[in-house]
Design a protein around this motif. Structure first.
Motif, PDB file in Angstrom:
ATOM      1  N   ASN A 129     -20.261  -4.363  -6.382  1.00  0.00           N
ATOM      2  CA  ASN A 129     -19.190  -4.245  -6.099  1.00  0.00           C
ATOM      3  C   ASN A 129     -17.437  -3.852  -7.380  1.00  0.00           C
ATOM      4  N   PHE A 130     -16.975  -3.799  -6.889  1.00  0.00           N
ATOM      5  CA  PHE A 130     -15.317  -2.983  -7.236  1.00  0.00           C
ATOM      6  C   PHE A 130     -14.303  -4.076  -6.832  1.00  0.00           C
ATOM      7  N   PRO A 131     -13.260  -3.767  -7.728  1.00  0.00           N
ATOM      8  CA  PRO A 131     -12.349  -3.910  -7.505  1.00  0.00           C
ATOM      9  C   PRO A 131     -11.571  -2.619  -6.741  1.00  0.00           C
ATOM     10  N   TYR A 132     -10.237  -3.348  -5.363  1.00  0.00           N
ATOM     11  CA  TYR A 132      -9.583  -2.778  -4.529  1.00  0.00           C
ATOM     12  C   TYR A 132      -8.099  -3.119  -4.492  1.00  0.00           C
ATOM     13  N   TYR A 133      -7.320  -2.480  -5.343  1.00  0.00           N
ATOM     14  CA  TYR A 133      -5.936  -2.488  -5.345  1.00  0.00           C
ATOM     15  C   TYR A 133      -5.220  -2.069  -3.797  1.00  0.00           C
ATOM     16  N   LEU A 134      -3.818  -3.345  -3.625  1.00  0.00           N
ATOM     17  CA  LEU A 134      -3.092  -2.313  -3.060  1.00  0.00           C
ATOM     18  C   LEU A 134      -1.855  -2.114  -3.911  1.00  0.00           C
ATOM     19  N   LEU A 135      -1.286  -0.303  -3.860  1.00  0.00           N
ATOM     20  CA  LEU A 135      -0.062  -0.393  -4.338  1.00  0.00           C
ATOM     21  C   LEU A 135       0.399   0.242  -3.885  1.00  0.00           C
ATOM     22  N   SER A 136       2.082   0.200  -4.603  1.00  0.00           N
ATOM     23  CA  SER A 136       3.350   0.615  -3.966  1.00  0.00           C
ATOM     24  C   SER A 136       4.277   1.787  -5.855  1.00  0.00           C
ATOM     25  N   ASN A 137       4.971   3.201  -4.119  1.00  0.00           N
ATOM     26  CA  ASN A 137       5.688   3.440  -4.948  1.00  0.00           C
ATOM     27  C   ASN A 137       7.517   2.476  -4.497  1.00  0.00           C
ATOM     28  N   ASN A 138       7.026   1.482  -4.888  1.00  0.00           N
ATOM     29  CA  ASN A 138       9.055   1.508  -3.915  1.00  0.00           C
ATOM     30  C   ASN A 138       8.890  -0.070  -4.874  1.00  0.00           C
ATOM     31  N   PRO A 139       9.949   0.024  -6.071  1.00  0.00           N
ATOM     32  CA  PRO A 139      10.437  -0.551  -6.833  1.00  0.00           C
ATOM     33  C   PRO A 139      10.546  -1.633  -6.943  1.00  0.00           C
ATOM     34  N   LYS A 140      10.767  -2.160  -5.338  1.00  0.00           N
ATOM     35  CA  LYS A 140      11.495  -3.877  -5.182  1.00  0.00           C
ATOM     36  C   LYS A 140      10.473  -4.113  -4.241  1.00  0.00           C
ATOM     37  N   VAL A 141       8.772  -4.183  -4.505  1.00  0.00           N
ATOM     38  CA  VAL A 141       8.054  -5.093  -4.129  1.00  0.00           C
ATOM     39  C   VAL A 141       6.583  -5.157  -5.411  1.00  0.00           C
ATOM     40  N   LYS A 142       7.327  -6.481  -5.875  1.00  0.00           N
ATOM     41  CA  LYS A 142       6.499  -6.607  -6.146  1.00  0.00           C
ATOM     42  C   LYS A 142       4.859  -7.295  -6.483  1.00  0.00           C
ATOM     43  N   SER A 143       4.585  -7.874  -4.870  1.00  0.00           N
ATOM     44  CA  SER A 143       4.477  -9.066  -4.383  1.00  0.00           C
ATOM     45  C   SER A 143       3.968  -8.412  -2.555  1.00  0.00           C
ATOM     46  N   ILE A 144       3.311  -9.095  -2.076  1.00  0.00           N
ATOM     47  CA  ILE A 144       3.138  -9.221  -0.941  1.00  0.00           C
ATOM     48  C   ILE A 144       4.183  -9.762   0.029  1.00  0.00           C
ATOM     49  N   ALA A 145       4.850 -10.793  -0.859  1.00  0.00           N
ATOM     50  CA  ALA A 145       5.686 -10.996   0.175  1.00  0.00           C
ATOM     51  C   ALA A 145       7.467 -10.207   0.163  1.00  0.00           C
ATOM     52  N   ASP A 146       7.580  -9.651  -0.622  1.00  0.00           N
ATOM     53  CA  ASP A 146       8.731  -8.394  -0.704  1.00  0.00           C
ATOM     54  C   ASP A 146       8.585  -7.246   0.214  1.00  0.00           C
ATOM     55  N   LEU A 147       7.048  -6.947   0.914  1.00  0.00           N
ATOM     56  CA  LEU A 147       6.725  -5.750   1.883  1.00  0.00           C
ATOM     57  C   LEU A 147       8.425  -6.412   3.182  1.00  0.00           C
ATOM     58  N   THR A 148       9.098  -5.225   4.000  1.00  0.00           N
ATOM     59  CA  THR A 148       9.499  -4.951   4.332  1.00  0.00           C
ATOM     60  C   THR A 148       9.731  -4.483   6.198  1.00  0.00           C
ATOM     61  N   GLU A 149       9.816  -4.157   6.240  1.00  0.00           N
ATOM     62  CA  GLU A 149      10.272  -3.340   7.630  1.00  0.00           C
ATOM     63  C   GLU A 149      10.078  -2.507   7.129  1.00  0.00           C
ATOM     64  N   GLN A 150      11.428  -1.726   6.044  1.00  0.00           N
ATOM     65  CA  GLN A 150      10.872  -0.230   5.349  1.00  0.00           C
ATOM     66  C   GLN A 150       9.818   0.142   4.871  1.00  0.00           C
ATOM     67  N   ASP A 151       8.750  -0.772   4.405  1.00  0.00           N
ATOM     68  CA  ASP A 151       7.237  -0.212   3.784  1.00  0.00           C
ATOM     69  C   ASP A 151       6.033   0.161   4.890  1.00  0.00           C
ATOM     70  N   ARG A 152       5.522   1.460   4.624  1.00  0.00           N
ATOM     71  CA  ARG A 152       4.566   1.289   5.139  1.00  0.00           C
ATOM     72  C   ARG A 152       3.549   2.081   4.504  1.00  0.00           C
ATOM     73  N   ILE A 153       2.142   0.588   4.633  1.00  0.00           N
ATOM     74  CA  ILE A 153       1.211   0.825   4.347  1.00  0.00           C
ATOM     75  C   ILE A 153      -0.140   1.798   3.985  1.00  0.00           C
ATOM     76  N   ALA A 154      -0.669   2.419   3.775  1.00  0.00           N
ATOM     77  CA  ALA A 154      -1.998   3.203   4.458  1.00  0.00           C
ATOM     78  C   ALA A 154      -3.419   2.666   4.418  1.00  0.00           C
ATOM     79  N   VAL A 155      -4.395   2.070   4.998  1.00  0.00           N
ATOM     80  CA  VAL A 155      -5.487   2.245   5.084  1.00  0.00           C
ATOM     81  C   VAL A 155      -6.456   3.266   6.115  1.00  0.00           C
TER      82      VAL A 155
END
Length: 347
Positions: A129-155
């Motif tokens: 059992n391990f926690p996984y984090y969604l990280l961002s270097n965009n200061p405007k993104v505080k939650s997933i609701a803040d994600l926009t077309e300008q963001d790209r997330i690696a998976v």
């Protein structure tokens, strides 16, 4: 305007994502292909990147499969390979290139569903059992609701990796089940080491990375990177990474299979009870560029539990069935794991 024209630096990411689409096509086609049979006493294992595969590092370092095989009168040849992304791992398993797949619970549920009544792929064990984090270097993104077309997330793999499934689960919590795949269009396929470098450098259009340890911890050393989503807050303690195989391999290689599960159980006990020694093993086997002190800061806490018992997987499976990602609805976690008393009371 195409994505590549708006984001020229993402052309390589786009090719990688396209490769995942091809991989999914291969997965569908490979369902009709027979797996390659071999004699009892050989096992080919695919792992991916990160501390979450530490139990396999212990098994390899201490030659535990060979040990348990010899105790049962069998010499076992063990082959190791490293892949990135659940799609690639599933393709390798169904084509007969490997015998044991190491990937997220998301890819297991996908291949279990698609092979139901055919190859009957099921889980062998959890890796902990391990926690996984969604990280961002965009200061405007505080939650997933803040994600926009300008963001790209690696998976690791678009749509089917456990990181993608976590993101879908979070989207459904935010906007409702009908919007579960709302954020998929912002994701690109990239291995964790490359994604970590891209995120921390800030030199590409990549603004997010759904990571795993130790990469997420290393990225957070950068003051410009922050946590957007913690999977323990989303689902509670859970087993994000598992091992799985086909019914055919398990049935035709009973001694090899039992030696493998026994080896995993021994490795889990070793890692959980002596995390300092486990850290030494990880660094030695993977040649990771991380100090033992930094590694222990990550794993020597109550959130990290090395165990073969699957935890908190059914909640995600039920969600994936509810939104139509799985055709078959599991009644319990035991529907998609092979029975073994060493797995204990899973969930």
């Amino acid at each position: 305007m195409s994505r590549d024209k708006r984001f020229p630096g993402l052309s390589r990411f786009g090719r990688l994502a396209g490769g995942v689409g091809l991989s999914l096509s291969l997965l569908a086609g490979s369902l009709a292909l027979p797996t390659v049979a071999h004699a009892e006493g050989e096992i080919r294992i695919a792992e991916q990147f990160g501390i979450v595969y530490l139990l396999l590092n212990v098994v390899r370092d201490q030659q535990l499969i060979e040990k348990h095989g010899k105790a049962d009168g069998l010499d076992i040849k063990v082959d190791w390979t490293q892949l990135s992304g659940g799609s690639a791992v599933n393709d390798a398993l169904l084509s007969g290139s490997i015998d044991i797949a190491g990937a997220g619970i998301g890819p297991l549920l996908t291949v279990w569903d698609r092979t139901h009544g055919k190859q009957n792929v099921k889980g062998v064990a959890s890796l902990g059992n391990f926690p996984y984090y969604l990280l961002s270097n965009n200061p405007k993104v505080k939650s997933i609701a803040d994600l926009t077309e300008q963001d790209r997330i690696a998976v690791p793999a678009v749509g089917v990796s456990i990181q993608s499934r976590f993101l879908q689960y979070a989207a459904a919590q935010q906007w409702g089940d009908k919007e579960f795949n709302r954020l998929d269009k912002y994701t690109v396929a990239l291995p964790h080491p490359e994604a970590t470098s891209a995120l921390t450098s800030g030199a590409t259009e990549l603004t997010g990375h759904f990571s795993n340890p130790p990469f997420q911890n290393q990225a957070l050393d950068n003051p410009n990177v922050h946590v957007v989503l913690d999977t323990y807050q989303l689902l509670g303690p859970n087993s994000p990474v598992v091992l799985y195989t086909t019914e055919k391999f398990r049935a035709e290689n009973p001694k090899t299979y039992q030696a493998f599960v026994a080896a995993l159980a021994e490795a889990a006990e070793f890692a959980q009870n002596d995390k300092a020694a486990a850290a030494d093993t990880y660094i030695r086997v993977t040649k990771a560029k991380i100090s033992k002190e930094d590694l222990l800061k990550i794993i020597d806490n109550e959130q990290f539990q090395f165990s073969v018992t699957p935890t908190g997987t059914l909640q995600l499976a039920e969600f994936l069935h509810r939104v139509g990602a799985l055709k078959n609805k599991p009644a319990s976690w035991q529907d998609y794991f092979f029975a073994d008393p060493r797995l204990g009371q899973g969930s």
